[in-house]
Design a protein around this motif. Structure first.
Motif, PDB file in Angstrom:
ATOM      1  N   ALA B 112      27.421  -0.725  41.692  1.00 24.80           N
ATOM      2  CA  ALA B 112      26.337   0.044  41.083  1.00 24.80           C
ATOM      3  C   ALA B 112      25.934   1.144  42.064  1.00 24.80           C
ATOM      4  CB  ALA B 112      25.160  -0.868  40.786  1.00 24.80           C
ATOM      5  N   ALA B 113      25.376   2.226  41.533  1.00 23.14           N
ATOM      6  CA  ALA B 113      24.969   3.333  42.395  1.00 23.14           C
ATOM      7  C   ALA B 113      23.809   2.904  43.282  1.00 23.14           C
ATOM      8  CB  ALA B 113      24.563   4.529  41.543  1.00 23.14           C
ATOM      9  N   ILE B 114      23.823   3.377  44.533  1.00 28.76           N
ATOM     10  CA  ILE B 114      22.680   3.130  45.405  1.00 28.76           C
ATOM     11  C   ILE B 114      21.532   4.004  44.910  1.00 28.76           C
ATOM     12  CG2 ILE B 114      21.777   3.268  47.763  1.00 28.76           C
ATOM     13  CD1 ILE B 114      24.608   3.025  48.801  1.00 28.76           C
ATOM     14  N   ASN B 115      20.395   3.419  44.751  1.00 34.14           N
ATOM     15  CA  ASN B 115      19.193   4.166  44.372  1.00 34.14           C
ATOM     16  C   ASN B 115      18.897   5.185  45.489  1.00 34.14           C
ATOM     17  OD1 ASN B 115      16.541   5.011  43.931  1.00 34.14           O
ATOM     18  ND2 ASN B 115      15.931   3.018  43.081  1.00 34.14           N
ATOM     19  N   SER B 118      16.321   4.351  47.873  1.00 27.02           N
ATOM     20  CA  SER B 118      16.508   3.239  48.812  1.00 27.02           C
ATOM     21  C   SER B 118      17.394   3.597  49.989  1.00 27.02           C
ATOM     22  CB  SER B 118      17.147   2.049  48.082  1.00 27.02           C
ATOM     23  OG  SER B 118      16.492   1.796  46.872  1.00 27.02           O
ATOM     24  N   ARG B 119      17.973   4.789  49.962  1.00 29.09           N
ATOM     25  CA  ARG B 119      18.858   5.163  51.065  1.00 29.09           C
ATOM     26  C   ARG B 119      18.067   5.500  52.320  1.00 29.09           C
ATOM     27  NH1 ARG B 119      24.275   6.835  50.197  1.00 29.09           N
ATOM     28  NH2 ARG B 119      24.842   6.816  47.998  1.00 29.09           N
ATOM     29  N   GLU B 120      18.763   5.379  53.429  1.00 30.21           N
ATOM     30  CA  GLU B 120      18.189   5.857  54.675  1.00 30.21           C
ATOM     31  C   GLU B 120      19.081   7.003  55.132  1.00 30.21           C
ATOM     32  OE1 GLU B 120      17.065   2.720  57.370  1.00 30.21           O
ATOM     33  OE2 GLU B 120      17.602   4.040  59.036  1.00 30.21           O
ATOM     34  N   GLY B 142      27.327   6.197  58.449  1.00 28.87           N
ATOM     35  CA  GLY B 142      26.948   6.265  57.041  1.00 28.87           C
ATOM     36  C   GLY B 142      27.441   7.536  56.381  1.00 28.87           C
ATOM     37  N   GLU B 236      30.832  -2.931  51.649  1.00 25.77           N
ATOM     38  CA  GLU B 236      29.404  -3.030  51.354  1.00 25.77           C
ATOM     39  C   GLU B 236      28.869  -4.418  51.679  1.00 25.77           C
ATOM     40  OE1 GLU B 236      28.800   0.167  47.717  1.00 25.77           O
ATOM     41  OE2 GLU B 236      29.457  -1.859  47.275  1.00 25.77           O
ATOM     42  N   PHE B 240      25.988  -4.455  54.308  1.00 28.12           N
ATOM     43  CA  PHE B 240      24.613  -4.616  53.855  1.00 28.12           C
ATOM     44  C   PHE B 240      24.176  -6.068  53.722  1.00 28.12           C
ATOM     45  CE2 PHE B 240      25.868  -0.368  52.025  1.00 28.12           C
ATOM     46  CZ  PHE B 240      25.313   0.326  53.083  1.00 28.12           C
ATOM     47  N   ILE B 294      21.229   1.923  54.040  1.00 22.11           N
ATOM     48  CA  ILE B 294      20.184   1.496  53.120  1.00 22.11           C
ATOM     49  C   ILE B 294      18.962   1.088  53.926  1.00 22.11           C
ATOM     50  CG2 ILE B 294      19.527  -0.307  51.462  1.00 22.11           C
ATOM     51  CD1 ILE B 294      22.347  -0.179  50.369  1.00 22.11           C
ATOM     52  N   GLU B 295      17.846   1.566  53.466  1.00 24.30           N
ATOM     53  CA  GLU B 295      16.574   1.268  54.113  1.00 24.30           C
ATOM     54  C   GLU B 295      16.419  -0.244  54.304  1.00 24.30           C
ATOM     55  OE1 GLU B 295      13.003   3.360  55.153  1.00 24.30           O
ATOM     56  OE2 GLU B 295      14.116   4.149  53.448  1.00 24.30           O
ATOM     57  N   ARG B 297      18.259  -2.328  55.887  1.00 22.84           N
ATOM     58  CA  ARG B 297      19.457  -3.133  56.136  1.00 22.84           C
ATOM     59  C   ARG B 297      20.064  -2.710  57.471  1.00 22.84           C
ATOM     60  NH1 ARG B 297      21.408  -4.868  50.870  1.00 22.84           N
ATOM     61  NH2 ARG B 297      19.507  -4.850  49.625  1.00 22.84           N
TER      62      ARG B 297
END
Ligand SMILES: Nc1ncnc2c1ncn2[C@@H]1O[C@H](COP(=O)(O)OP(=O)(O)OP(=O)(O)O)[C@@H](O)[C@H]1O
Ligand SMILES: [Mg+2]
Lengths: 587, 468
Positions: B112-115, B118-120, B142, B236, B240, B294-295, B297
C-alpha cells in the motif's frame, strides 16, 4: 471528501460485473454520471464515469486488489463534492479531500489502507463565529454573513451559498458553533451553516472576469524581473525531469504574495509533500510574519496513490481555491504536475477503450486543460467585490520534448511560459529558466504597477537587461567559432556584463536563507548595479582603458554577492560607489 | 477450493478461463499442466464468468486440459529476519539448498502507498566512499537514486562498491559502524553478472546481511514483474518492523519494463510511447516510492535501481519515466569509460535531489554545498571549452579559459577517478575538491562563501598554476 448522509436520492444498488485495475463495471446500478458510489464489500470510493444500457463504469479511488464480480455497489446519489468551511487551511488532503492525518489515525498505520473515509473538514470542532449582518438585512447569494478566525493569518468569511435564493435575515447567532450548526436564518426559510458542499467538476459561479493588472510577486528575480505572472493569471512551467519545476513551485508557494495558497501534488513524489509539511510551519510569510502553513491547503495524491484520485485531485484543488476566491481573496494554485493528471485521464480512458487521440491521450484532453485553466482569473464576485485565482501548472513532457500534446495544449491557453532548460540545470544555473524561450504576456499590463511601486524607469532598465542578454546570445554563436579573444573589445565587454546578468541576477539559490526571497525593490537595485558597471565600463573603454583592466577591478566580482547580501541596500550602495571610483581611477 | 478445467484461450503470457464463482482482481492462481507441473499466475481482469490470468513462469506446457485453482488471496511474501543470508529465485523460493523458510508473517507484495503525512523527510548522509557521489550527488538514507547506464558499462562495479562501502559516518564513531542490510533483486540479468554479484557478496561477507532474489535472463520474463515487489516487501519488513537500514539494489529495470510491455501487448492494450504501456509511470512509481523513512520507525529503505538505457538514450521512456519518479540519477558515461575513468560517472547530468538537506554543517561539512556548486560550474565551463579548443586551438583562448580547460581535465583524473577499491571519506573528497578549485583565480569562486575561501583556498596552488 464530502460524506453527505445518503439522501433519499439513494437509488438501487448494483452488482460488480468486472474488475480491471481502477476500472470496475457494475450492472443494475441506477446512477447518474459522476455519482459517487461505494464499491465492493469494503466500500471503496468510486465515481460513475460511463453509463451504457444496464452497465455502469466506475473509476475507483482506491486499490482494487481482491475485489471481484458479484460484490455490491452502493450509490450515494451525489456527485463527487468537497466539504468547504473553516478548517481547510493548514491541512493536507488526498485527491478526494480525505485529510491524510485523519486517515493515519483511523487506519492506525503509516500505509494507506482501503475503505476508510473521513470528512474534509472537522464536523465536531467549534469555531468562533462573528456575524457581519443583522436581523432585517437583505442578503443575496455570495454575500458575507459572518467571519471566523480560521488560522493565525486568515479570516474565514461565511457566505450565503451560491445555490441559495437569499432574502431577509430573520435570525442570527454569535458565538462558538460547529460547522453544521445554523448561524443565520433567512426569510426564504434557508438556513446558513459554516459548512458548504460543492461538486468539484463544476466551477463555482462568479461574474465577469477583469484584466489583471497587479503582479503576483514571487520574490524570484527571473520571474518578477522578466516574466511576471499577474494575480489572476496563468502560467506553465514545462521542463524535463530534474530541471526545477518542483523547486520553482515550492518557491512560489512559499514566497508569492497571495492570500491563500492551494498546492496540488498530483502524481509526484511523497517526499516532496513531506518536505512541505515539515518546512512550511517553520517558515514565515514575508508579508504577514505568520507561519506559511496557516495560509496553505495541501493536496497530495502522490504517484503511487490510486490513479483515479490523481485525476480528481486537480478539481478538488481548484474548487477549494474558488471557495476562498469567493471570500475576496487572492488565491494561488500550484499544480505539480498537470502531465500526471493528463496521464491519469489517459489511463482511465484507455481502460474504457475510448478512441484515443494524439499519443493515446483522450480526445477531450485539450478541453479538460482549458476548462481547468479557465477557472483562473480575476473575477467580479457574485457577492460583490473581487477575488482572484492564479494557476501555475508544471508540465512534465516525455523526454523533455515540448512538442508533445500536454505542453502544446497548455501553451495555447496560458499567458506565462517559464521554459526550463536541462542544459542550464546541468551546469547548475538555477532557476534553470531559459530567458530566450520564456515569455509573459502580462508584462505590459503590469508595467504601470511596477512604475508606481518599484521604480518609474523599471520597464526601460529591464529592456536594457533583455537586450544585453539577446546580444550575448548572438555573440556566443560567433565565440563558438572563433574564440572570445577574436571579438572586438566592446563586444567582449558586453559578454562580461551579460555574464553578470546571468550569474549575479538571473541565478538565485532557492536553498540560501537570504537569496531564496528577493523583494522587487532588490531585484531592481541589483539590475541597476549591473547597469552601473556596464555604463562605467563602457565609458572607460571609450576613454581607451584596456578591457582586462576594466574586468579586473576589485569591486566587480562583488556583483555576484548581491543576492546573498542581507543588508542589501548598504551593500549595493557601497558596491556602486566602489565600481564608480575604481573604474574611473583607470583613466 | 474449486478446480476448473475451463481454459478457453492461451495467448502469450495470458490464459483465459471460464469460472462460475466470482474471482478477485489480482488474486493468485495455480495452474497444473497435464505434465504435472504447477505454474503460478495472477488475475489481471475478472469479469462475471471469465478471468484473464497472467502466468509468471510463461504459458508453455499449458493446454486446454490444464486445471486452474484460485487461491482466494493476492500474492504474499513470507517474511522473517531469517531471510538474511538467503538466496531465492524470482518468485521467492529458496535456491540455495538451505533450510525451509519459516515465515513470521506473510505480507501482500503490492505494498500500500505510504501516507505522505506519515513519511519522515530523508536527510541522513550516507558515505559511499565514491567522490562523484558523496561530493557531487550525495545519497541519503531513504532516497531512491538510480544508476543510468548503458550496456557494457561498469554499473555493477559501482553498485557493488556502494553496497560494500556505504556507511553513515556519525554512527561509525560510536564504534558500531552502521551497516546496511542489502536486498538484491535481479531481473533478467545474465548468469555471469549474477555470479559477479554473488562472488563479491561472498568475498566481503556481505551475504550474511543480504537477501538475494534471482530472476535470470533465461527465467520467465513475466516473473520479473513480481521479483522487485518481493524484494521491496522484504525490505519494508526489515526496515520498518525490524529496524534495519536497508539498501535495495534492483537490476535491471529495463528488463522489468520489457516484461511489462510484453504483458501489455498480449492484452492488446493501447500502447503508450514506444510501445510501453501507458500506465508504466504509475507502475514504476509503485516500486520506487517504496523507498523512504517513516515517522517513528527506526529503519529506512534506500533504493539503487540500475537501468541500462537502450542505445544510451536518456529520453527513452524507461530512463525518462524513472527520472521523473526517482530523487535524482547517477549517470554512467561511455566516453569517460573508454578514457579509463573509474568510476566513469558523468556528474553534469547526474543529480541527487535530496543532497541539499543531507549536507552541510553538522552533517558533512559547512562548505560542502558551495564546493560542489563551484565544481559543477567550473567543470561545465571547462567541458564547454573543449569543443571550442578543438576548433580554434589553445592559443586562441584567454588565460582564464585555459585554466578552466585544465581544471576539467584534472577534475576527471583526480576527483572522479579513484578506482573501485578506494574508499574516500567525505573529508578526503572535499579536500581534493579544494586542491582543484585552487587552480582557479580566487575571484572566480563566486559560489563559495568568502569565509570558506579564506579557510580552504590554497594560495600556493593558484600561484603555481599562474606561473606555468
Ligand atoms: N532555484 C534553485 N536553486 C537551487 N537549486 C535548485 C533550484 N531549482 C532546482 N534546483 C535543483 O534542481 C533539482 C531538481 O529540481 P526539481 O526537483 O524542482 O526538478 P523537477 O523539474 O520538479 O523534476 P521532476 O520532473 O523529476 O519532478 C533540485 O533538487 C535542486 O537540487
Ligand atoms: Mg518535480
Amino acid at each position: 471528501m464530502s460524506t453527505t448522509e445518503r439522501t433519499e436520492a439513494v437509488r438501487e444498488d448494483g452488482v460488480i460485473q468486472s474488475v480491471s485495475g481502477p476500472v470496475v463495471t457494475a450492472t443494475d446500478l441506477d446512477a447518474r454520471m459522476n455519482d459517487v458510489v461505494y464499491v465492493g464489500e469494503e466500500g471503496l470510493m468510486g465515481e460513475v464515469i460511463e453509463i451504457e444500457g444496464n452497465l455502469t463504469t466506475i473509476q475507483v479511488y482506491e486499490e482494487t486488489s481482491g475485489v471481484g464480480p458479484g460484490e455490491p455497489v452502493e450509490n450515494t446519489g451525489e456527485p463527487l463534492s468537497v466539504d468547504l468551511g473553516p478548517g481547510l487551511l493548514d491541512t493536507i488532503y488526498d485527491g478526494v479531500q480525505r485529510p491524510l492525518d485523519e486517515l493515519e489515525e483511523k487506519m492506525g498505520s503509516a500505509y494507506l489502507d482501503r475503505g476508510v473515509d473521513a470528512p474534509g473538514i472537522d464536523l465536531e470542532r467549534s469555531w468562533e463565529f462573528t456575524p457581519t449582518v443583522e436581523v432585517g438585512d437583505e442578503v443575496a447569494p455570495g454575500d458575507v454573513v459572518g467571519e471566523v478566525p480560521e488560522t493565525e493569518s486568515i479570516t474565514h468569511k461565511v457566505l450565503v451559498p451560491p445555490t441559495f435564493e437569499g432574502g431577509e435575515v430573520t435570525a442570527v447567532e454569535a458565538g462558538e458553533f460547529t460547522v453544521e450548526e445554523v448561524v443565520v436564518e433567512l426569510s426564504s426559510g434557508e438556513e446558513i451553516t459554516m459548512h458548504q458542499e460543492w461538486p468539484v467538476r463544476k466551477a463555482r459561479p462568479a461574474n465577469e472576469k477583469e484584466t489583471p493588472t497587479i503582479p503576483l510577486v514571487s520574490g524570484q528575480r527571473i520571474l518578477d524581473g522578466l516574466f511576471p505572472i499577474a494575480k489572476g493569471g496563468t502560467a506553465a512551467i514545462p521542463g524535463p525531469f530534474g530541471s526545477g519545476k518542483t523547486v520553482t513551485q515550492h518557491q512560489l508557494a512559499k514566497w508569492a504574495d497571495a492570500d491563500i495558497v492551494v498546492y496540488v501534488g498530483c502524481g509526484e513524489r511523497g517526499n516532496e509533500m513531506t518536505e512541505v509539511i515539515e518546512d512550511f510551519p517553520e517558515l514565515e510569510d514575508p508579508k504577514t510574519g505568520k507561519p506559511l502553513m496557516s495560509r496553505t491547503c495541501l493536496i497530495a495524491n502522490t504517484s503511487n496513490m490510486p490513479v483515479a484520485a490523481r485525476e480528481s485531485c486537480i478539481y478538488t484543488g481548484i474548487t477549494i481555491a474558488e471557495y476562498f476566491r469567493d471570500m475576496g481573496y487572492d488565491v494561488a494554485l500550484m499544480a505539480d504536475s498537470t502531465s500526471r493528471w493528463a496521464e491519469a485521464m489517459r489511463e482511465i480512458s484507455s481502460r474504457l477503450e475510448e478512441m484515443p487521440g494524439e499519443e493515446g491521450y483522450p480526445a477531450y484532453l485539450a478541453a479538460a486543460l482549458s476548462e481547468f485553466y479557465e477557472r483562473a482569473g480575476k473575477f467580479n464576485l457574485i457577492g460583490g467585490g473581487e477575488g482572484s485565482i492564479s494557476v501555475i501548472g508544471a508540465v512534465s513532457p516525455p523526454g523533455g520534448d515540448f512538442s508533445e500534446p500536454v505542453t502544446q495544449n497548455t501553451l495555447r491557453i496560458v499567458k506565462t511560459f517559464w521554459a526550463l532548460d536541462a542544459d542550464l540545470a546541468e551546469r547548475r544555473h538555477f532557476p534553470s529558466i531559459n530567458w530566450d524561450e520564456s515569455y509573459s504576456l502580462y508584462r505590459q499590463q503590469l508595467d504601470p504597477w511596477y512604475r508606481e511601486n518599484v521604480a518609474e524607469e523599471y520597464p526601460e532598465i529591464r529592456q536594457w537587461g533583455i537586450d544585453t542578454l539577446d546580444e550575448e546570445g548572438e555573440l556566443q554563436e560567433i565565440v563558438q567559432l572563433v574564440g572570445k579573444d577574436a571579438l572586438p573589445e566592446d563586444q567582449q565587454l558586453t559578454l562580461e556584463v551579460a555574464r553578470y546578468l546571468r550569474e549575479a541576477w538571473l541565478q538565485q539559490n532557492a536553498f540560501h536563507d537570504v537569496d531564496t526571497y528577493c523583494e522587487p525593490e532588490k531585484t531592481y537595485r541589483m539590475l541597476l548595479a549591473i547597469k552601473t558597471f556596464n555604463d562605467e565600463a563602457f565609458a572607460a573603454l571609450d576613454a581607451g582603458v584596456p578591457i582586462e583592466e576594466i574586468q579586473d577591478v576589485d569591486a566587480a566580482p562583488r556583483l555576484n554577492r548581491m543576492g546573498t547580501a542581507e543588508e542589501w541596500t548598504e551593500f549595493i550602495d557601497e558596491l556602486e560607489a566602489d565600481l564608480e571610483t575604481q573604474i574611473r581611477e583607470l583613466y | 477450493m474449486k478446480e476448473y478445467q475451463t481454459i478457453t484461450e492461451i495467448s502469450g503470457p495470458l490464459v483465459f478461463a471460464e469460472v462460475d464463482e466470482p474471482v478477485g482482481y489480482d488474486e493468485i492462481v495455480e495452474i497444473e499442466t497435464p505434465a504435472g507441473e504447477t505454474l503460478r499466475g495472477q488475475v489481471l481482469e475478472s469479469s462475471e464468468g471469465l478471468v484473464s490470468i497472467q502466468v509468471f513462469e510463461g504459458t508453455s506446457g499449458i493446454d486446454r486440459n490444464a486445471s486452474v485453482r484460485f487461491l482466494g488471496e493476492t500474492m504474499k511474501m513470507p517474511v522473517t529476519e531469517d531471510l538474511l543470508g538467503r538466496v531465492l529465485d524470482g518468485s521467492g523460493r529458496p535456491i540455495d539448498g538451505g533450510p525451509e523458510i519459516v515465515p513470521d508473517e506473510r505480507q501482500d507484495i503490492v505494498g500500500a502507498a505510504i501516507n505522505p503525512y506519515s513519511r519522515e523527510y530523508p536527510e541522513e548522509f550516507i558515505q559511499t566512499g565514491v567522490s562523484a557521489i558523496d561530493g557531487m550527488n550525495t545519497l541519503v538514507r531513504g532516497q531512491k537514486l538510480p544508476i543510468f547506464s548503458g550496456s557494457g558499462l561498469p554499473h555493477n562495479e559501482i553498485a557493488l562498491q556502494i553496497a560494500r562501502q556505504a556507511t553513515v559516518p556519525e554512527e561509525d564513531e560510536g564504534g558500531e559502524g552502521s551497516e546496511f542490510a542489502v536486498i538484491f533483486g535481479a531481473m533478467g540479468i545474465t548468469q555471469e553478472e549474477a555470479n559477479e554479484f554473488m562472488a563479491d557478496f561472498e568475498r566481503t561477507g556481505a551475504l550474511e546481511r543480504s537477501v538475494v532474489f534471482m530472476n535470470l535472463a533465461d527465467d520467465p520474463a513475466v516473473e520479473r514483474t513480481v521479483t522487485p515487489r518481493l524484494a521491496l516487501t522484504t525490505a519494508e519488513y526489515l526496515a520498518f518492523e525490524k529496524g534495519y537500514h536497508v539498501l535495495v539494489i534492483l537490476t535491471d529495470i529495463t528488463n522489468y519494463c520489457e516484461a511489462l510491455r510484453e504483458i501489455g501487448a498480449a492484452r492488446e492494450e493501447v500502447p503508450g510511447r514506444r510501445g510501453y504501456p501507458g500506465y508504466m509511470y504509475t507502475d514504476l512509481a509503485q516500486l520506487y516510492e517504496r523507498a523512504g523513512r517513516i515517522e517513528g520507525r527506526e529503519g529506512s529503505v534506500t533504493q539503487i535501481p540500475i537501468l541500462t538505457m537502450p542505445s544510451d538514450d536518456i529520453t527513452h521512456p524507461i530512463p525518462d519515466l524513472t527520472g521523473y519518479i526517482t530523487e535524482g540519477q547517477i549517470i554512467v558515461d561511455r566516453s569517460l569509460n573508454s578514457q579509463g575513468t573509474e568510476p566513469p560517472i558523468n556528474v553534469l547530468p547526474s543529480l541527487s535531489r535530496l543532497m541539499d538537506d543531507g549536507i552541510g554543517e553538522g552533517l558533512t561539512r559547512g562548505d560542502h554545498g558551495d564546493v560542489s556548486d563551484q565544481l559543477y560550474a567550473a567543470y561545465a565551463e571547462g567541458e564547454d571549452l573543449r569543443d571550442l579548443v578543438n576548433i580554434v586551438g589553445r592559443e586562441a583562448l584567454t588565460e582564464r579559459d585555459n585554466k578552466f580547460l585544465d581544471f576539467a581535465d584534472r577534475f576527471e583524473d583526480e576527483f572522479i577517478q579513484q578506482g573501485y577499491e578506494t574508499n574516500r571519506s567525505i573529508e578526503d573528497t572535499l579536500e581534493i575538491g579544494w586542491d582543484l578549485l585552487s587552480m582557479l583565480p580566487r575571484e572566480e569562486l563566486n559560489r563559495i562563501d568568502e569565509e570558506a575561501i579564506a579557510e580552504h583556498y590554497r594560495e600556493e596552488a593558484a600561484e603555481a598554476v599562474g606561473a606555468d
